[in-house]
Design a protein around this motif. Structure first.
Motif, PDB file in Angstrom:
ATOM      1  N   SER A 102     -36.947  -7.156  39.257  1.00  0.00           N
ATOM      2  CA  SER A 102     -36.131  -6.098  39.843  1.00  0.00           C
ATOM      3  C   SER A 102     -36.092  -4.879  38.928  1.00  0.00           C
ATOM      4  CB  SER A 102     -34.707  -6.593  40.090  1.00  0.00           C
ATOM      5  OG  SER A 102     -34.692  -7.572  41.105  1.00  0.00           O
ATOM      6  N   LEU A 103     -36.291  -3.707  39.506  1.00  0.00           N
ATOM      7  CA  LEU A 103     -36.116  -2.473  38.753  1.00  0.00           C
ATOM      8  C   LEU A 103     -34.633  -2.120  38.689  1.00  0.00           C
ATOM      9  CD1 LEU A 103     -37.344  -0.015  37.328  1.00  0.00           C
ATOM     10  CD2 LEU A 103     -37.511   1.091  39.575  1.00  0.00           C
ATOM     11  N   LEU A 104     -33.929  -2.367  39.793  1.00  0.00           N
ATOM     12  CA  LEU A 104     -32.501  -2.052  39.878  1.00  0.00           C
ATOM     13  C   LEU A 104     -31.771  -3.273  40.425  1.00  0.00           C
ATOM     14  CD1 LEU A 104     -30.280   0.270  39.839  1.00  0.00           C
ATOM     15  CD2 LEU A 104     -30.742   0.454  42.296  1.00  0.00           C
ATOM     16  N   SER A 105     -30.650  -3.615  39.816  1.00  0.00           N
ATOM     17  CA  SER A 105     -29.855  -4.723  40.334  1.00  0.00           C
ATOM     18  C   SER A 105     -28.386  -4.510  39.994  1.00  0.00           C
ATOM     19  CB  SER A 105     -30.343  -6.071  39.776  1.00  0.00           C
ATOM     20  OG  SER A 105     -30.242  -6.107  38.372  1.00  0.00           O
ATOM     21  N   THR A 106     -27.531  -5.164  40.765  1.00  0.00           N
ATOM     22  CA  THR A 106     -26.095  -5.149  40.486  1.00  0.00           C
ATOM     23  C   THR A 106     -25.572  -6.576  40.561  1.00  0.00           C
ATOM     24  OG1 THR A 106     -25.285  -4.911  42.783  1.00  0.00           O
ATOM     25  CG2 THR A 106     -25.927  -2.892  41.630  1.00  0.00           C
ATOM     26  N   ARG A 107     -24.494  -6.804  39.821  1.00  0.00           N
ATOM     27  CA  ARG A 107     -23.843  -8.112  39.856  1.00  0.00           C
ATOM     28  C   ARG A 107     -22.334  -7.894  39.942  1.00  0.00           C
ATOM     29  NH1 ARG A 107     -27.988  -9.152  41.229  1.00  0.00           N
ATOM     30  NH2 ARG A 107     -29.529 -10.675  40.458  1.00  0.00           N
ATOM     31  N   GLY A 108     -21.748  -8.393  41.027  1.00  0.00           N
ATOM     32  CA  GLY A 108     -20.313  -8.303  41.213  1.00  0.00           C
ATOM     33  C   GLY A 108     -19.794  -6.876  41.233  1.00  0.00           C
ATOM     34  N   VAL A 118     -24.273  -2.760  36.619  1.00  0.00           N
ATOM     35  CA  VAL A 118     -25.491  -2.177  37.164  1.00  0.00           C
ATOM     36  C   VAL A 118     -26.581  -2.316  36.107  1.00  0.00           C
ATOM     37  CG1 VAL A 118     -26.617  -0.106  38.088  1.00  0.00           C
ATOM     38  CG2 VAL A 118     -24.166  -0.483  38.481  1.00  0.00           C
ATOM     39  N   PHE A 119     -27.756  -2.810  36.518  1.00  0.00           N
ATOM     40  CA  PHE A 119     -28.878  -2.981  35.603  1.00  0.00           C
ATOM     41  C   PHE A 119     -30.069  -2.160  36.084  1.00  0.00           C
ATOM     42  CE2 PHE A 119     -26.336  -6.829  35.408  1.00  0.00           C
ATOM     43  CZ  PHE A 119     -26.223  -7.072  34.044  1.00  0.00           C
ATOM     44  N   PHE A 120     -30.740  -1.507  35.127  1.00  0.00           N
ATOM     45  CA  PHE A 120     -31.956  -0.758  35.441  1.00  0.00           C
ATOM     46  C   PHE A 120     -33.054  -1.240  34.516  1.00  0.00           C
ATOM     47  CE2 PHE A 120     -34.768   3.034  35.210  1.00  0.00           C
ATOM     48  CZ  PHE A 120     -35.066   3.143  36.562  1.00  0.00           C
ATOM     49  N   ASP A 121     -34.089  -1.828  35.086  1.00  0.00           N
ATOM     50  CA  ASP A 121     -35.200  -2.395  34.327  1.00  0.00           C
ATOM     51  C   ASP A 121     -34.694  -3.366  33.261  1.00  0.00           C
ATOM     52  OD1 ASP A 121     -37.882  -2.769  33.904  1.00  0.00           O
ATOM     53  OD2 ASP A 121     -38.142  -1.008  32.625  1.00  0.00           O
ATOM     54  N   GLY A 122     -33.699  -4.168  33.643  1.00  0.00           N
ATOM     55  CA  GLY A 122     -33.173  -5.194  32.764  1.00  0.00           C
ATOM     56  C   GLY A 122     -32.096  -4.742  31.807  1.00  0.00           C
ATOM     57  N   ARG A 123     -31.799  -3.451  31.782  1.00  0.00           N
ATOM     58  CA  ARG A 123     -30.805  -2.906  30.850  1.00  0.00           C
ATOM     59  C   ARG A 123     -29.486  -2.659  31.569  1.00  0.00           C
ATOM     60  NH1 ARG A 123     -31.425   2.923  27.664  1.00  0.00           N
ATOM     61  NH2 ARG A 123     -29.275   3.052  26.899  1.00  0.00           N
ATOM     62  N   ASP A 124     -28.390  -3.061  30.958  1.00  0.00           N
ATOM     63  CA  ASP A 124     -27.066  -2.816  31.521  1.00  0.00           C
ATOM     64  C   ASP A 124     -26.726  -1.336  31.355  1.00  0.00           C
ATOM     65  OD1 ASP A 124     -24.385  -2.672  32.246  1.00  0.00           O
ATOM     66  OD2 ASP A 124     -23.812  -4.495  31.191  1.00  0.00           O
ATOM     67  N   ILE A 125     -26.654  -0.608  32.479  1.00  0.00           N
ATOM     68  CA  ILE A 125     -26.365   0.833  32.431  1.00  0.00           C
ATOM     69  C   ILE A 125     -25.002   1.148  33.034  1.00  0.00           C
ATOM     70  CG2 ILE A 125     -28.820   1.429  32.491  1.00  0.00           C
ATOM     71  CD1 ILE A 125     -28.385   2.209  35.479  1.00  0.00           C
ATOM     72  N   SER A 126     -24.150   0.142  33.171  1.00  0.00           N
ATOM     73  CA  SER A 126     -22.884   0.287  33.885  1.00  0.00           C
ATOM     74  C   SER A 126     -22.014   1.410  33.344  1.00  0.00           C
ATOM     75  CB  SER A 126     -22.096  -1.022  33.837  1.00  0.00           C
ATOM     76  OG  SER A 126     -22.887  -2.111  34.261  1.00  0.00           O
ATOM     77  N   ALA A 127     -22.086   1.657  32.033  1.00  0.00           N
ATOM     78  CA  ALA A 127     -21.224   2.664  31.419  1.00  0.00           C
ATOM     79  C   ALA A 127     -21.952   3.976  31.127  1.00  0.00           C
ATOM     80  CB  ALA A 127     -20.624   2.118  30.127  1.00  0.00           C
ATOM     81  N   LEU A 128     -23.240   4.056  31.455  1.00  0.00           N
ATOM     82  CA  LEU A 128     -23.995   5.274  31.151  1.00  0.00           C
ATOM     83  C   LEU A 128     -23.627   6.393  32.121  1.00  0.00           C
ATOM     84  CD1 LEU A 128     -27.682   4.214  30.368  1.00  0.00           C
ATOM     85  CD2 LEU A 128     -25.863   4.819  28.760  1.00  0.00           C
TER      86      LEU A 128
END
Length: 236
Positions: free
Chosen positions: A2-8, A60-70
């Motif tokens: 996944s390039l983009l994913s979300t969890r909860g 929120v994850f982008f290319d495996g990185r947690d970007i939730s706070a970016l």
């Protein structure tokens, strides 16, 4: 992968659940359509993906990185580009200058900027309007200009919110061709009410209803889904 994913992923406003515990996965190279009735939470969900608002909870994850706070500009730097329902072009600048501002985020030198700008304008069907002030363009052409601005950034992920709103039938046909032409190089998330666009361009469709995922599948599967018909397509 996944390039983009979300969890909860969740977002509430004054106690109102706009998006509620959404688990979402968008593989690299896919065109995904996001549909749902008005008030389903689509724009809030996309705003969470882009960083315009932050989640109440979830990730929120982008290319495996947690970007939730970016913040949004940092996400753009990672390769996300997006257009929203309300146009955000610089009305006093020409179409060329609008796209050049976006292009300069990744390329330098007049010749290279010019190449990128004219290519993006051509892809968006605006190659014959580079000198026209953006404010003088029709609403539909301003939407296309926003897409050109996104393309100039060579995004890994292009998010388009209601891109065909205000377009003529001919412009919608050209937009479908544009999306098909981008499939090999760009992952696309398309928020769209025009079902012919969804059915003809999307690899898969995600349906939101009351801030939650109601269904996911191919366009044919979604069209045949009784729950989706009742909630969104107006039948059943």
């Amino acid at each position: 992968m996944s390039l983009l994913s979300t969890r909860g992923l969740s977002r509430s406003f004054a106690g109102l659940r706009a998006v509620h515990e959404v688990d979402f996965d968008l593989p690299k190279g896919e065109v995904r359509a996001l549909i749902g009735p008005n008030g389903a939470g689509k724009t809030t969900f996309v705003s969470l993906l882009c960083g315009r608002i932050l989640p109440t909870s979830g990730q929120v994850f982008f290319d495996g990185r947690d970007i939730s706070a970016l913040p949004a500009h940092r996400r753009i730097g990672l390769g996300m580009a997006y257009t929203f329902q309300i146009t955000s072009v610089f009305s006093r600048l020409s179409a060329y200058e609008n796209v050049a501002l976006a292009a300069r985020r990744r390329v330098h030198g007049r010749a290279e900027v010019d190449r990128v700008v004219m290519r993006a304008l051509e892809q968006a069907g605006l190659h014959d309007r580079p000198d026209q002030p953006a404010g003088d363009l029709s609403y539909g052409h301003q939407r296309l200009l926003e897409i050109a601005m996104g393309l100039a950034q060579a995004p890994r992920l292009l998010i388009l919110d209601e891109p065909t709103q205000g377009l003529s039938d001919g412009e919608v046909a050209a937009f479908k061709a544009l999306i098909r032409g981008l499939k090999d190089s760009t992952t696309i998330l398309l928020i769209e009410h025009n079902m012919s666009v969804v059915m003809e361009t999307a690899d898969r469709v995600t349906v939101l209803n009351f801030g939650e995922i109601l269904a996911e599948g191919t366009p044919a599967e979604i069209h045949a889904n009784a729950q989706v018909q009742a909630a969104y397509l107006g039948t059943g």
